[in-house]
Scaffold this active site. Structure first.
Site, PDB file in Angstrom:
ATOM      1  N   THR A  46      36.715  39.168  45.778  1.00 12.58           N
ATOM      2  CA  THR A  46      38.289  39.949  45.526  1.00 12.58           C
ATOM      3  C   THR A  46      38.626  40.398  46.946  1.00 12.58           C
ATOM      4  O   THR A  46      39.716  40.158  47.186  1.00 12.58           O
ATOM      5  CB  THR A  46      37.764  41.061  44.447  1.00 12.58           C
ATOM      6  OG1 THR A  46      37.433  40.531  43.308  1.00 12.58           O
ATOM      7  CG2 THR A  46      39.638  41.248  44.495  1.00 12.58           C
ATOM      8  N   THR A  47      38.015  40.983  47.834  1.00 11.42           N
ATOM      9  CA  THR A  47      38.031  41.153  48.833  1.00 11.42           C
ATOM     10  C   THR A  47      38.573  40.881  49.888  1.00 11.42           C
ATOM     11  O   THR A  47      38.859  40.886  51.666  1.00 11.42           O
ATOM     12  CB  THR A  47      36.814  42.869  49.087  1.00 11.42           C
ATOM     13  OG1 THR A  47      36.904  43.383  48.718  1.00 11.42           O
ATOM     14  CG2 THR A  47      37.541  43.175  50.918  1.00 11.42           C
ATOM     15  N   TYR A 116      42.537  35.674  33.055  1.00 13.37           N
ATOM     16  CA  TYR A 116      44.313  35.678  32.813  1.00 13.37           C
ATOM     17  C   TYR A 116      43.969  34.894  31.314  1.00 13.37           C
ATOM     18  O   TYR A 116      44.915  35.229  30.374  1.00 13.37           O
ATOM     19  CB  TYR A 116      44.802  34.574  33.224  1.00 13.37           C
ATOM     20  CG  TYR A 116      46.041  34.493  33.070  1.00 13.37           C
ATOM     21  CD1 TYR A 116      47.794  34.741  33.642  1.00 13.37           C
ATOM     22  CD2 TYR A 116      46.708  33.298  32.470  1.00 13.37           C
ATOM     23  CE1 TYR A 116      48.213  35.190  32.920  1.00 13.37           C
ATOM     24  CE2 TYR A 116      48.326  32.436  32.135  1.00 13.37           C
ATOM     25  CZ  TYR A 116      49.080  33.765  32.369  1.00 13.37           C
ATOM     26  OH  TYR A 116      49.888  33.815  31.957  1.00 13.37           O
ATOM     27  N   TYR A 141      30.207  39.304  37.583  1.00 10.95           N
ATOM     28  CA  TYR A 141      30.958  40.020  38.321  1.00 10.95           C
ATOM     29  C   TYR A 141      32.192  41.189  36.577  1.00 10.95           C
ATOM     30  O   TYR A 141      32.948  39.994  36.045  1.00 10.95           O
ATOM     31  CB  TYR A 141      32.207  39.388  39.183  1.00 10.95           C
ATOM     32  CG  TYR A 141      32.853  40.413  40.183  1.00 10.95           C
ATOM     33  CD1 TYR A 141      33.209  42.218  39.814  1.00 10.95           C
ATOM     34  CD2 TYR A 141      33.686  40.308  40.393  1.00 10.95           C
ATOM     35  CE1 TYR A 141      33.869  42.639  40.392  1.00 10.95           C
ATOM     36  CE2 TYR A 141      33.954  40.808  41.048  1.00 10.95           C
ATOM     37  CZ  TYR A 141      34.457  41.933  41.225  1.00 10.95           C
ATOM     38  OH  TYR A 141      35.741  42.882  42.023  1.00 10.95           O
ATOM     39  N   ARG A 146      40.675  43.985  36.921  1.00 10.12           N
ATOM     40  CA  ARG A 146      41.458  42.689  37.672  1.00 10.12           C
ATOM     41  C   ARG A 146      41.329  41.513  36.198  1.00 10.12           C
ATOM     42  O   ARG A 146      42.199  40.929  36.579  1.00 10.12           O
ATOM     43  CB  ARG A 146      40.588  42.081  38.572  1.00 10.12           C
ATOM     44  CG  ARG A 146      40.826  43.412  39.851  1.00 10.12           C
ATOM     45  CD  ARG A 146      39.956  42.482  40.983  1.00 10.12           C
ATOM     46  NE  ARG A 146      40.886  43.233  42.371  1.00 10.12           N
ATOM     47  CZ  ARG A 146      41.797  43.697  43.101  1.00 10.12           C
ATOM     48  NH1 ARG A 146      42.446  42.495  42.782  1.00 10.12           N
ATOM     49  NH2 ARG A 146      41.640  44.255  44.298  1.00 10.12           N
ATOM     50  N   LYS A 169      27.478  43.265  38.787  1.00 11.73           N
ATOM     51  CA  LYS A 169      28.184  44.102  39.792  1.00 11.73           C
ATOM     52  C   LYS A 169      29.117  44.450  38.343  1.00 11.73           C
ATOM     53  O   LYS A 169      29.689  44.057  38.236  1.00 11.73           O
ATOM     54  CB  LYS A 169      29.309  43.282  40.660  1.00 11.73           C
ATOM     55  CG  LYS A 169      30.024  43.929  41.377  1.00 11.73           C
ATOM     56  CD  LYS A 169      31.093  43.007  42.205  1.00 11.73           C
ATOM     57  CE  LYS A 169      31.698  44.479  43.495  1.00 11.73           C
ATOM     58  NZ  LYS A 169      33.089  44.031  44.206  1.00 11.73           N
ATOM     59  N   ILE A 214      28.285  46.980  45.568  1.00 13.66           N
ATOM     60  CA  ILE A 214      29.008  45.169  46.404  1.00 13.66           C
ATOM     61  C   ILE A 214      29.730  46.812  47.266  1.00 13.66           C
ATOM     62  O   ILE A 214      30.761  46.714  46.390  1.00 13.66           O
ATOM     63  CB  ILE A 214      28.662  44.660  45.784  1.00 13.66           C
ATOM     64  CG1 ILE A 214      27.785  43.931  44.842  1.00 13.66           C
ATOM     65  CG2 ILE A 214      29.807  43.683  46.264  1.00 13.66           C
ATOM     66  CD1 ILE A 214      27.514  42.676  44.920  1.00 13.66           C
TER      67      ILE A 214
END
Length: 301
Positions: A46-47, A116, A141, A146, A169, A214
């Site tokens: 994501t980052t 989504y 994750y 999100r 994560k 992380i």
């Protein structure tokens, strides 16, 4: 002991003023991380603004980070795992990204909950079942903020029994859920890595039996984040607390106006390769800039 342990950096993708990827900047950042004593690198998460990258850009970045890390390992004798982001809300694409990570030599793949689509628990399980068959170690994750879907602990326990699933994560932001994951899964499977997805929750997670973080903040400050995590893992809570509270203003400021926009501004302030962001992300607000710059000064960075 878990294969993934300590402080790993969720790397930003530095960009030039025209929005193109700054590959030499990325190389500099990788070297900065390695020299700072980081325990692992996580590109294309994501980052890293992965949804806006082309596959050619992604593959060039994977090759670059793996080349730098393998050279470092050979010279230093220290293993530094590279966990490549390989998530998608299309299971076929996630499988393909995991196959790419495996073929290019990554140590593991980070696979986010399908977003989504909002699949059922059975759909989430089958998604991870499909990627587990690729044969690369898979780090789940979980970030409901999100994806719109939390992975409840009973479902994660089921996923943890799949071959090649090595950990999670945990970015639910719920300390009770983190404890439940450790109690229900890690206590039974000590090799199952439980890593925080929130910098500020690293110390409490490790105190409860987790394996590390992380980190977003370690893009800017790999040495102190690694120091804090190592101290906590070794049981030196006094030292870990001291570093935690020193960095706490930046832990908070790093998300004041979203991620990675906030950490990129902090890195730009320190003249590190970060640069701009791609739409739909935009530069942080002036108010956020003041918060981030104040946090940098307060932390002594």
């Amino acid at each position: 002991m878990s294969a993934l342990r300590g402080a790993l950096t969720a790397m930003v993708t530095p960009m030039n003023a025209d929005g193109s990827v700054d590959y030499e900047g990325f190389r500099k950042n990788v070297r900065f991380q390695l020299e700072g004593g980081i325990d692992g690198l996580v590109p294309l998460g994501t980052t890293g603004e992965t949804p806006t990258l082309t596959e050619d850009e992604e593959e060039r970045m994977i090759a670059l980070v793996l080349g730098e890390v393998r050279d470092w390992e050979q010279r230093s004798g220290k293993k530094v795992p590279v966990v490549v982001g390989a998530g998608s809300n299309c299971t076929a694409d996630a499988v393909r990204y995991c196959e790419r990570a495996k073929s290019m030599g990554a140590d593991a793949a980070l696979v986010v909950t399908p977003y989504y689509n909002k699949p059922s628990d059975e759909g989430i399980f089958r998604h991870f079942e499909a990627v587990s068959r690729v044969g690369i170690p898979v780090l789940v994750y979980n970030i409901a903020g999100r994806t719109g879907k939390n992975i409840p602990t009973p479902l994660l326990a089921r996923i943890a029994e799949l071959p090649n699933v090595i950990g999670v994560k945990e970015a639910s932001g719920d300390i009770n859920q983190m404890m439940a994951v450790i109690a229900a899964i890690k206590m039974r499977k000590p090799d199952f890595a439980v890593l925080s997805g929130d910098d500020a929750l690293t110390l409490p997670l490790v105190a409860m039996g987790g394996d590390g973080v992380i980190s977003v903040v370690s893009n800017l400050a790999p040495a102190p984040v690694a120091e804090m995590t190592a101290a906590a893992l070794s049981g030196d809570m006094e030292k870990a607390r001291a570093v935690h509270y020193r960095l706490l203003p930046l832990f908070r400021a790093a998300f004041v106006d979203g991620n990675p926009t906030s950490i990129k501004h902090a890195m730009n302030c320190k003249q590190m390769p970060a640069g701009t962001v791609r739409l739909p992300l935009v530069e942080v607000t002036d108010a956020a800039k003041r918060v981030i710059e104040g946090a940098l000064a307060e932390c002594g960075l």
